[in-house]
Design an enzyme around this catalytic site. Structure first.
Site, PDB file in Angstrom:
ATOM      1  N   HIS A 294     -55.095 -83.359 -59.519  1.00 57.19           N
ATOM      2  CA  HIS A 294     -54.563 -82.104 -60.261  1.00 57.19           C
ATOM      3  C   HIS A 294     -55.056 -82.129 -61.611  1.00 57.19           C
ATOM      4  CE1 HIS A 294     -52.188 -80.798 -56.685  1.00 57.19           C
ATOM      5  NE2 HIS A 294     -51.965 -81.887 -56.733  1.00 57.19           N
TER       6      HIS A 294
ATOM      7  N   ASP B  37     -49.575 -87.187 -57.200  1.00 54.15           N
ATOM      8  CA  ASP B  37     -49.594 -86.694 -56.007  1.00 54.15           C
ATOM      9  C   ASP B  37     -51.071 -86.369 -55.427  1.00 54.15           C
ATOM     10  OD1 ASP B  37     -49.099 -84.510 -57.977  1.00 54.15           O
ATOM     11  OD2 ASP B  37     -48.891 -83.193 -56.063  1.00 54.15           O
ATOM     12  N   GLU B  38     -51.105 -86.432 -54.328  1.00 53.86           N
ATOM     13  CA  GLU B  38     -52.330 -85.884 -53.796  1.00 53.86           C
ATOM     14  C   GLU B  38     -53.663 -86.489 -54.275  1.00 53.86           C
ATOM     15  OE1 GLU B  38     -51.852 -81.625 -53.900  1.00 53.86           O
ATOM     16  OE2 GLU B  38     -50.668 -81.736 -52.260  1.00 53.86           O
ATOM     17  N   THR B  39     -53.750 -87.795 -54.544  1.00 51.59           N
ATOM     18  CA  THR B  39     -54.893 -88.526 -54.801  1.00 51.59           C
ATOM     19  C   THR B  39     -55.838 -88.867 -53.483  1.00 51.59           C
ATOM     20  OG1 THR B  39     -53.628 -90.713 -54.862  1.00 51.59           O
ATOM     21  CG2 THR B  39     -53.907 -89.335 -56.941  1.00 51.59           C
TER      22      THR B  39
ATOM     23  N   GLU C 263     -46.556 -90.410 -53.515  1.00 54.15           N
ATOM     24  CA  GLU C 263     -47.647 -91.179 -53.270  1.00 54.15           C
ATOM     25  C   GLU C 263     -47.680 -92.371 -54.291  1.00 54.15           C
ATOM     26  OE1 GLU C 263     -48.994 -86.895 -52.377  1.00 54.15           O
ATOM     27  OE2 GLU C 263     -47.379 -87.904 -53.298  1.00 54.15           O
TER      28      GLU C 263
END
Length: 231
Positions: free
Chosen positions: A118, A191-193, A227
């Site tokens: 992000h 998050d969301e790596t 995460e």
């Protein structure tokens, strides 16, 4: 005090005497504002804080950075907001004023700087920091329609062997932490790596570890999305 204020909302106390036994069932009663996607001007944040105080909430989580906007002034890396108009990001003075305003209402402001994913909003530092890939990550297809030519393909930072990226990130975290000097929590996102391009699962995990260690060295209690626990 909020309970007392509500008892006197009509302008008078309708009882000769009253005993109040009132406390929150949880210390952490929170809402989040995502200023990394849609900017909320300080006047609106103050109105939000007022509403939170009426509901006796205790924490406002400020998600300050995301793909579309780095919403906090940096004197160390001013190019992060130099493309934005005044009033489209928070100056450090505005954030300190909001912290004081919140404190007067019994509310803490917890900052979040979301790394390493992000982070397309850090594109102005490309070259100073290194991204995982020069191609779009799977979650960025919306850029084609939402931002047009302003869309940037890089959305995840790479912990490069020369430490270019992590040095910048830790410097920025220190700068933001200094604004929120009295707040013990600091949220690092995480998050969301995804393993992509130069970024492997190991390099992502190493990035997490360095950020967590740095925040602890600043006297902060690090917070993150789930995460990071998997990293």
């Amino acid at each position: 005090m909020e309970t007392f204020a509500q008892l006197t909302a009509s302008g008078t106390l309708e009882f000769e005497s009253v005993t109040v036994n009132d406390w929150g069932a949880r210390d952490y009663r929170s809402l989040m504002l995502d200023a990394g996607r849609r900017f909320f001007p300080p006047s609106l944040v103050r109105a939000y804080l007022d509403a939170m105080s009426y509901a006796k909430m205790s924490v406002l989580h400020l998600h300050l950075t995301d793909e579309f906007r780095w919403s906090v002034e940096s004197t160390r890396y001013p190019s992060l907001t130099s493309h934005l108009e005044p009033g489209e990001f928070y100056t450090q003075a505005e954030l300190k004023s909001l912290i004081e305003y919140a404190s007067d209402r019994g509310i803490r402001l917890v900052p979040e700087v979301d790394v390493p994913a992000h982070t397309a909003s850090m594109q102005p530092l490309n070259g100073t920091v290194v991204f995982c890939s020069d191609t779009k990550s799977p979650g960025q297809s919306h850029c084609l329609t939402d931002l047009g030519s302003k869309c940037t393909p890089q959305g995840q930072l790479y912990d490069d062997p020369a430490n270019k990226t992590i040095d910048v990130v830790l410097s920025l975290l220190s700068e933001v932490a200094s604004i929120f000097a009295e707040e013990p929590l600091f949220h690092m996102g995480g998050d969301e790596t995804l393993p992509m391009g130069a970024c492997s699962k190991d390099s992502i995990g190493g990035f997490y570890a360095k950020v967590l260690k740095h925040l602890a060295s600043l006297g902060k209690t690090p917070a993150a999305w789930q995460e990071v626990l998997w990293g």
